[in-house]
Scaffold this motif. Structure first.
Motif, PDB file in Angstrom:
ATOM      1  N   VAL A  46     -24.737  -0.731 -14.139  1.00  0.00           N
ATOM      2  CA  VAL A  46     -25.873  -0.489 -15.032  1.00  0.00           C
ATOM      3  C   VAL A  46     -27.010  -1.455 -14.723  1.00  0.00           C
ATOM      4  N   ILE A  47     -26.669  -2.685 -14.344  1.00  0.00           N
ATOM      5  CA  ILE A  47     -27.711  -3.660 -13.999  1.00  0.00           C
ATOM      6  C   ILE A  47     -28.523  -3.163 -12.802  1.00  0.00           C
ATOM      7  N   MET A  48     -27.871  -2.603 -11.821  1.00  0.00           N
ATOM      8  CA  MET A  48     -28.582  -2.105 -10.645  1.00  0.00           C
ATOM      9  C   MET A  48     -29.498  -0.953 -11.004  1.00  0.00           C
ATOM     10  N   VAL A  49     -29.033  -0.032 -11.849  1.00  0.00           N
ATOM     11  CA  VAL A  49     -29.858   1.105 -12.251  1.00  0.00           C
ATOM     12  C   VAL A  49     -31.048   0.633 -13.081  1.00  0.00           C
ATOM     13  N   VAL A  50     -30.819  -0.320 -13.973  1.00  0.00           N
ATOM     14  CA  VAL A  50     -31.921  -0.841 -14.800  1.00  0.00           C
ATOM     15  C   VAL A  50     -32.959  -1.544 -13.930  1.00  0.00           C
ATOM     16  N   SER A  51     -32.525  -2.294 -12.935  1.00  0.00           N
ATOM     17  CA  SER A  51     -33.457  -3.009 -12.061  1.00  0.00           C
ATOM     18  C   SER A  51     -34.302  -2.040 -11.251  1.00  0.00           C
ATOM     19  N   LEU A  89     -29.518 -10.263 -15.819  1.00  0.00           N
ATOM     20  CA  LEU A  89     -28.805  -9.509 -16.854  1.00  0.00           C
ATOM     21  C   LEU A  89     -27.291  -9.653 -16.736  1.00  0.00           C
ATOM     22  N   GLU A  90     -26.833 -10.623 -15.979  1.00  0.00           N
ATOM     23  CA  GLU A  90     -25.393 -10.849 -15.845  1.00  0.00           C
ATOM     24  C   GLU A  90     -24.801 -11.303 -17.180  1.00  0.00           C
ATOM     25  N   GLY A  91     -23.649 -10.756 -17.518  1.00  0.00           N
ATOM     26  CA  GLY A  91     -22.993 -11.076 -18.780  1.00  0.00           C
ATOM     27  C   GLY A  91     -23.412 -10.193 -19.927  1.00  0.00           C
ATOM     28  N   ILE A  92     -24.452  -9.378 -19.724  1.00  0.00           N
ATOM     29  CA  ILE A  92     -24.914  -8.476 -20.781  1.00  0.00           C
ATOM     30  C   ILE A  92     -24.490  -7.039 -20.485  1.00  0.00           C
ATOM     31  N   LEU A  93     -24.697  -6.608 -19.225  1.00  0.00           N
ATOM     32  CA  LEU A  93     -24.402  -5.240 -18.821  1.00  0.00           C
ATOM     33  C   LEU A  93     -23.465  -5.253 -17.617  1.00  0.00           C
ATOM     34  N   PRO A  94     -22.763  -4.155 -17.365  1.00  0.00           N
ATOM     35  CA  PRO A  94     -21.959  -4.053 -16.138  1.00  0.00           C
ATOM     36  C   PRO A  94     -22.837  -4.051 -14.885  1.00  0.00           C
ATOM     37  N   SER A  95     -22.225  -4.294 -13.772  1.00  0.00           N
ATOM     38  CA  SER A  95     -22.974  -4.414 -12.516  1.00  0.00           C
ATOM     39  C   SER A  95     -23.667  -3.107 -12.152  1.00  0.00           C
ATOM     40  N   THR A 153     -16.056   5.797 -29.189  1.00  0.00           N
ATOM     41  CA  THR A 153     -17.483   5.835 -28.858  1.00  0.00           C
ATOM     42  C   THR A 153     -17.674   6.653 -27.597  1.00  0.00           C
ATOM     43  N   LYS A 154     -18.866   7.153 -27.423  1.00  0.00           N
ATOM     44  CA  LYS A 154     -19.205   7.929 -26.245  1.00  0.00           C
ATOM     45  C   LYS A 154     -19.359   7.008 -25.049  1.00  0.00           C
ATOM     46  N   LYS A 155     -18.766   7.403 -23.933  1.00  0.00           N
ATOM     47  CA  LYS A 155     -18.850   6.610 -22.721  1.00  0.00           C
ATOM     48  C   LYS A 155     -20.256   6.688 -22.135  1.00  0.00           C
ATOM     49  N   ASN A 156     -20.755   5.549 -21.668  1.00  0.00           N
ATOM     50  CA  ASN A 156     -22.080   5.507 -21.055  1.00  0.00           C
ATOM     51  C   ASN A 156     -21.975   6.002 -19.617  1.00  0.00           C
ATOM     52  N   LEU A 157     -22.570   7.173 -19.374  1.00  0.00           N
ATOM     53  CA  LEU A 157     -22.561   7.755 -18.046  1.00  0.00           C
ATOM     54  C   LEU A 157     -23.893   7.465 -17.380  1.00  0.00           C
ATOM     55  N   VAL A 158     -23.887   6.649 -16.355  1.00  0.00           N
ATOM     56  CA  VAL A 158     -25.096   6.264 -15.668  1.00  0.00           C
ATOM     57  C   VAL A 158     -25.453   7.353 -14.662  1.00  0.00           C
TER      58      VAL A 158
END
Length: 402
Positions: free
Chosen positions: A80-85, A72-78, A172-177
Motif C-alpha cells: 500500500v505504501i508503494m501505491v500511495v507514493s 509511511l513505514e509502520g503505518i501501512l503495509p509495504s 471487516t472488508k479486506k483492502n484490495l489495492v
C-alpha cells in the motif's frame, strides 16, 4: 445475584456502550478529515480505508509534494505504501491553505486520542472478563471475549445470537489495492474469533471448520455465563478441550486400507450345478443368432414387422444384410464338434477296440474275395499317407499333381 443486577456487570456494559460511541465519533471525525483533505489528495480515501490509518497518513503527508520524503513505514503495509507514493506523485490535488491544514491536523489528533481512549476501555473490560464471562474467556481468551461482548452489546445479547452471527462479529472488508492480486487477501469472512489462540494454531486448511466450531462453543459458553451457571469456568475449559480434541482428530491421517481376507471355503454341496449337463442345457436354451438379429435395430433403416407399417412383432435386422432371406444359417456348436470328434476316435479305435460292423473279408478287383485283417490294413493305410507327405528325414514335402 442476577447478572443484570450486578453493578460490575453494569459497568462492563457501560464500557462497551462507551466504546461503541467512541467508534461513532471516530467515524464522524474521519468524514471531516476526508472532506478537508480531498482538495490535497483525492485518491487517498480509496487507498486507505481504516479511519485511524487514514488520519495517521494525512498527518504524516500534510502539504508535502514530494512523496519520497514521506516515511509511511509502520503505518501501512509495504504494497500500500508503494501505491500511495506513486499516486501521490501523479495526483491532481493542490496544497491546502494554512488554516485548513491546521484544522485537519487537529482533527487527526482528536481521532488518535479517541482511539487510545477506546483501547484503555477495552483493556479494562478485558481484565474484568474473568469475572463476568469466565467460560467464554476460557475458550477464546479474555481479549477476544471482550471484543465479542462489546460488539454484540453485552453478554445477554451475545447469548441470544446464533453461532453463524457470532462468527462474523468484527469482520471487516479486506483492502484490495488496485493492480495487485486478490489471492492473498481473498480469505473467508472471520471476525474477532480469528484472533483466538486455538484458531491461530490450526492449520490453514482446517481454519474454516475450526472457526465454525469455535463460534458454536462460544455461543454455548456465553449462554452459560449469562445465567451464571458456572462461575468457576469449568464448562468453558471442558468445551475448549473438546475443540482441541476435534481439531487433533481432523489432522490424523485416514486409516490404512486393510486387506480383505478370502472367504472360508465351504465344503458343503453347491446349489449351482456344473459339468457337461449344465453346458448342454445352456447351449440348448442359448440365444440364437436369429434372435440376436431380431433384437437389434439398424440406424436410419426402417424396421420390417410382421403386419407391416410398424404393427406386430418387429424383425429387427433380419433380412437387412442383403440376402433377402429371414433364415440364418446355423453353425455347428463347440459342444457338437467336440462330441463328434470323440465319437470318431472311439469308432476308429484309438484305444485298440474295433467296431462290430467291420469285416475280415475284402473285395479286390483281381482276386475277388480276400480274407484280411482290418487293423493291419488301417495301419498300412496310415503309414502310406505318412510316407506320402513326409520324407525319410522327417521334413514335410508337398506333392504337386501334374
Amino acid at each position: 445475584m442476577v447478572l443484570e443486577d450486578d453493578p460490575e456487570y453494569q459497568l462492563i456494559v457501560d464500557c462497551n456502550a462507551l466504546s461503541a460511541d467512541i467508534e461513532n465519533e471516530i467515524a464522524i471525525i474521519r468524514d471531516f478529515i476526508r472532506d478537508k483533505y480531498r482538495l490535497r489528495f483525492p485518491e487517498l480515501e480509496s487507498l486507505v480505508h481504516h479511519p485511524i490509518d487514514y488520519a495517521r497518513v494525512v498527518k504524516r503527508i500534510a502539504n508535502e509534494l514530494d512523496s519520497t520524503r514521506v516515511d509511511l513505514e509502520g503505518i501501512l503495509p509495504s504494497a500500500v505504501i508503494m501505491v500511495v507514493s506513486v499516486t501521490a506523485s501523479t495526483t491532481s490535488g493542490k496544497p491546502l491553505p494554512e488554516d485548513v491544514l491546521q484544522e485537519t491536523i487537529e482533527a487527526c489528533d482528536r481521532a488518535l486520542a479517541l482511539d487510545s481512549a477506546k483501547k484503555e476501555v477495552l483493556d479494562f473490560v478485558e481484565r474484568r472478563m474473568g469475572y463476568i464471562a469466565p467460560n467464554l474467556s476460557a475458550i477464546v481468551g479474555s481479549a477476544v471475549a471482550a471484543k465479542l461482548m462489546g460488539t454484540a452489546g453485552g453478554l445477554s445479547s451475545l447469548a441470544n445470537m446464533p453461532a453463524c452471527s457470532v462468527q462474523l462479529l468484527g469482520a471487516t472488508k479486506k483492502n484490495l489495492v488496485a493492480g495487485f492480486s486478490t489471492a492473498a487477501t481473498s480469505q473467508f469472512r472471520v471476525g474477532y474469533i480469528e484472533q483466538a489462540e486455538i484458531f491461530q494454531s490450526t492449520p490453514p486448511s482446517l481454519r474454516m471448520r475450526a472457526c465454525r466450531l469455535l463460534a458454536s462453543k462460544s455461543t454455548l459458553a456465553a449462554r452459560v455465563d449469562s445465567t451464571r451457571g458456572d462461575p468457576c469456568g469449568n464448562v468453558g475449559r471442558k468445551l475448549r478441550e473438546e475443540v482441541g480434541k476435534k481439531i487433533e482428530k481432523w489432522q490424523e491421517p485416514p486409516p490404512a486400507k486393510q486387506p480383505k481376507p478370502l472367504p472360508i471355503p465351504d465344503s458343503g454341496p453347491k446349489k449351482k450345478r456344473g459339468g457337461r449337463r449344465l453346458r448342454k442345457m445352456k447351449e440348448r436354451y442359448a440365444v440364437t443368432d436369429m434372435r440376436k438379429l431380431a433384437g437389434r435395430m439398424p440406424f436410419g433403416v426402417p424396421e420390417e414387422s410382421s403386419l407391416g407399417d410398424g404393427l406386430g412383432e418387429g424383425n429387427g435386422m433380419l433380412g437387412q444384410a442383403g440376402s433377402g432371406k429371414l433364415r440364418v444359417a446355423a453353425g455347428q456348436s463347440k459342444l457338437a464338434a467336440k462330441v463328434a470328434k470323440k465319437f470318431k476316435v472311439r469308432q476308429f479305435g484309438r484305444g485298440g477296440a474295433t467296431s462290430g460292423l467291420t469285416s475280415s473279408l475284402a473285395f479286390t478287383p483281381v482276386q475277388g474275395i480276400e480274407l484280411s485283417n482290418p487293423q493291419a490294413r488301417a495301419h498300412q493305410l496310415g503309414s502310406g499317407i505318412q510316407s506320402t507327405y513326409f520324407s525319410e528325414t522327417g521334413t514335410f514335402s508337398r506333392i504337386q499333381r501334374t
